[in-house]
Write a protein that holds these residues in place. Structure first.
Motif, PDB file in Angstrom:
ATOM      1  N   LEU A 128      38.662  27.501  45.313  1.00  0.00           N
ATOM      2  CA  LEU A 128      37.548  28.021  44.532  1.00  0.00           C
ATOM      3  C   LEU A 128      37.889  29.437  44.108  1.00  0.00           C
ATOM      4  N   ALA A 129      37.711  29.728  42.830  1.00  0.00           N
ATOM      5  CA  ALA A 129      37.970  31.073  42.314  1.00  0.00           C
ATOM      6  C   ALA A 129      36.651  31.796  42.072  1.00  0.00           C
ATOM      7  N   VAL A 130      36.597  33.042  42.526  1.00  0.00           N
ATOM      8  CA  VAL A 130      35.498  33.952  42.221  1.00  0.00           C
ATOM      9  C   VAL A 130      36.176  35.190  41.664  1.00  0.00           C
ATOM     10  N   GLY A 131      36.148  35.347  40.354  1.00  0.00           N
ATOM     11  CA  GLY A 131      36.960  36.379  39.724  1.00  0.00           C
ATOM     12  C   GLY A 131      38.415  36.051  40.006  1.00  0.00           C
ATOM     13  N   LYS A 132      39.156  37.013  40.545  1.00  0.00           N
ATOM     14  CA  LYS A 132      40.550  36.775  40.933  1.00  0.00           C
ATOM     15  C   LYS A 132      40.682  36.525  42.435  1.00  0.00           C
ATOM     16  N   LEU A 133      39.550  36.352  43.115  1.00  0.00           N
ATOM     17  CA  LEU A 133      39.541  36.018  44.534  1.00  0.00           C
ATOM     18  C   LEU A 133      39.638  34.503  44.666  1.00  0.00           C
ATOM     19  N   MET A 134      40.589  34.039  45.449  1.00  0.00           N
ATOM     20  CA  MET A 134      40.783  32.608  45.646  1.00  0.00           C
ATOM     21  C   MET A 134      40.382  32.250  47.070  1.00  0.00           C
ATOM     22  N   LEU A 135      39.571  31.207  47.213  1.00  0.00           N
ATOM     23  CA  LEU A 135      39.217  30.667  48.519  1.00  0.00           C
ATOM     24  C   LEU A 135      39.905  29.318  48.630  1.00  0.00           C
ATOM     25  N   GLU A 136      40.842  29.214  49.548  1.00  0.00           N
ATOM     26  CA  GLU A 136      41.635  27.996  49.709  1.00  0.00           C
ATOM     27  C   GLU A 136      41.133  27.235  50.929  1.00  0.00           C
ATOM     28  N   ASN A 137      40.756  25.994  50.722  1.00  0.00           N
ATOM     29  CA  ASN A 137      40.229  25.150  51.775  1.00  0.00           C
ATOM     30  C   ASN A 137      41.359  24.620  52.647  1.00  0.00           C
ATOM     31  N   ARG A 138      41.144  24.616  53.939  1.00  0.00           N
ATOM     32  CA  ARG A 138      42.061  24.009  54.901  1.00  0.00           C
ATOM     33  C   ARG A 138      41.204  23.264  55.915  1.00  0.00           C
ATOM     34  N   LEU A 139      41.807  22.475  56.749  1.00  0.00           N
ATOM     35  CA  LEU A 139      41.050  21.748  57.760  1.00  0.00           C
ATOM     36  C   LEU A 139      40.591  22.646  58.900  1.00  0.00           C
ATOM     37  N   ASP A 140      41.327  23.727  59.148  1.00  0.00           N
ATOM     38  CA  ASP A 140      40.988  24.594  60.267  1.00  0.00           C
ATOM     39  C   ASP A 140      40.725  26.044  59.877  1.00  0.00           C
ATOM     40  N   ARG A 141      40.758  26.346  58.588  1.00  0.00           N
ATOM     41  CA  ARG A 141      40.519  27.723  58.138  1.00  0.00           C
ATOM     42  C   ARG A 141      40.247  27.746  56.633  1.00  0.00           C
ATOM     43  N   ILE A 142      39.645  28.816  56.181  1.00  0.00           N
ATOM     44  CA  ILE A 142      39.487  29.111  54.756  1.00  0.00           C
ATOM     45  C   ILE A 142      40.294  30.378  54.521  1.00  0.00           C
ATOM     46  N   THR A 143      41.225  30.331  53.596  1.00  0.00           N
ATOM     47  CA  THR A 143      42.058  31.488  53.302  1.00  0.00           C
ATOM     48  C   THR A 143      41.545  32.162  52.040  1.00  0.00           C
ATOM     49  N   LEU A 144      41.272  33.473  52.137  1.00  0.00           N
ATOM     50  CA  LEU A 144      40.844  34.253  50.984  1.00  0.00           C
ATOM     51  C   LEU A 144      41.991  35.160  50.573  1.00  0.00           C
ATOM     52  N   SER A 145      42.295  35.167  49.282  1.00  0.00           N
ATOM     53  CA  SER A 145      43.339  36.058  48.778  1.00  0.00           C
ATOM     54  C   SER A 145      42.955  36.512  47.374  1.00  0.00           C
ATOM     55  N   GLY A 146      43.449  37.673  47.003  1.00  0.00           N
ATOM     56  CA  GLY A 146      43.132  38.223  45.688  1.00  0.00           C
ATOM     57  C   GLY A 146      42.008  39.227  45.776  1.00  0.00           C
ATOM     58  N   ASP A 147      41.331  39.426  44.657  1.00  0.00           N
ATOM     59  CA  ASP A 147      40.237  40.394  44.640  1.00  0.00           C
ATOM     60  C   ASP A 147      39.206  40.005  43.594  1.00  0.00           C
ATOM     61  N   VAL A 148      38.053  40.574  43.755  1.00  0.00           N
ATOM     62  CA  VAL A 148      36.975  40.395  42.789  1.00  0.00           C
ATOM     63  C   VAL A 148      36.190  41.701  42.748  1.00  0.00           C
ATOM     64  N   ASP A 149      35.813  42.113  41.552  1.00  0.00           N
ATOM     65  CA  ASP A 149      34.942  43.271  41.385  1.00  0.00           C
ATOM     66  C   ASP A 149      33.522  42.763  41.209  1.00  0.00           C
ATOM     67  N   LEU A 150      32.631  43.216  42.091  1.00  0.00           N
ATOM     68  CA  LEU A 150      31.220  42.872  41.968  1.00  0.00           C
ATOM     69  C   LEU A 150      30.548  44.010  41.194  1.00  0.00           C
ATOM     70  N   THR A 151      30.739  43.960  39.891  1.00  0.00           N
ATOM     71  CA  THR A 151      30.262  45.018  39.002  1.00  0.00           C
ATOM     72  C   THR A 151      28.748  44.963  38.853  1.00  0.00           C
ATOM     73  N   ALA A 152      28.151  46.087  38.506  1.00  0.00           N
ATOM     74  CA  ALA A 152      26.704  46.185  38.331  1.00  0.00           C
ATOM     75  C   ALA A 152      26.322  45.722  36.933  1.00  0.00           C
ATOM     76  N   ASP A 153      26.607  44.441  36.674  1.00  0.00           N
ATOM     77  CA  ASP A 153      26.238  43.822  35.400  1.00  0.00           C
ATOM     78  C   ASP A 153      26.031  42.339  35.648  1.00  0.00           C
ATOM     79  N   GLU A 154      25.742  41.570  34.597  1.00  0.00           N
ATOM     80  CA  GLU A 154      25.470  40.146  34.770  1.00  0.00           C
ATOM     81  C   GLU A 154      26.685  39.386  35.297  1.00  0.00           C
ATOM     82  N   ALA A 155      27.876  39.764  34.877  1.00  0.00           N
ATOM     83  CA  ALA A 155      29.082  39.100  35.372  1.00  0.00           C
ATOM     84  C   ALA A 155      29.255  39.362  36.873  1.00  0.00           C
TER      85      ALA A 155
END
Length: 86
Positions: free
Chosen positions: A18-45
């Motif tokens: 799952l991508a949230v901006g450039k942050l990737m959440l990778e599903n595994r059977l025993d863990r969720i791996t997060l890599s990358g980044d996302v800016d939570l800007t003060a706007d609608e995006a």
């Protein structure tokens, strides 16, 4: 997300991403791996990214709370395989 699945079912498979901006959440059977980044800007995006991240984190927390968890996972088994290009 991979394939045509709608949603991200934490710890359900080794395939969903799952991508949230450039942050990737990778599903595994025993863990969720997060890599990358996302800016939570003060706007609608930024709000849309924050909502998406909040929703998936709620799913992850709920799934973990419903599981019988060990104190800590053992390190993954690491082995060697023959080089298929030799």
């Amino acid at each position: 997300m991979s394939g045509k699945k709608q949603g991200f079912d934490p710890y359900a498979n080794e395939a969903d991403v799952l991508a949230v901006g450039k942050l990737m959440l990778e599903n595994r059977l025993d863990r969720i791996t997060l890599s990358g980044d996302v800016d939570l800007t003060a706007d609608e995006a930024g709000l849309a990214h924050a909502r998406k991240l909040h929703a998936v984190l709620e799913k992850i927390v709920a799934k973990l709370e419903a599981m019988k968890l060990p104190a800590e996972l053992p390190p993954p088994a690491v082995g060697e395989v023959d080089n298929p290009f030799n």
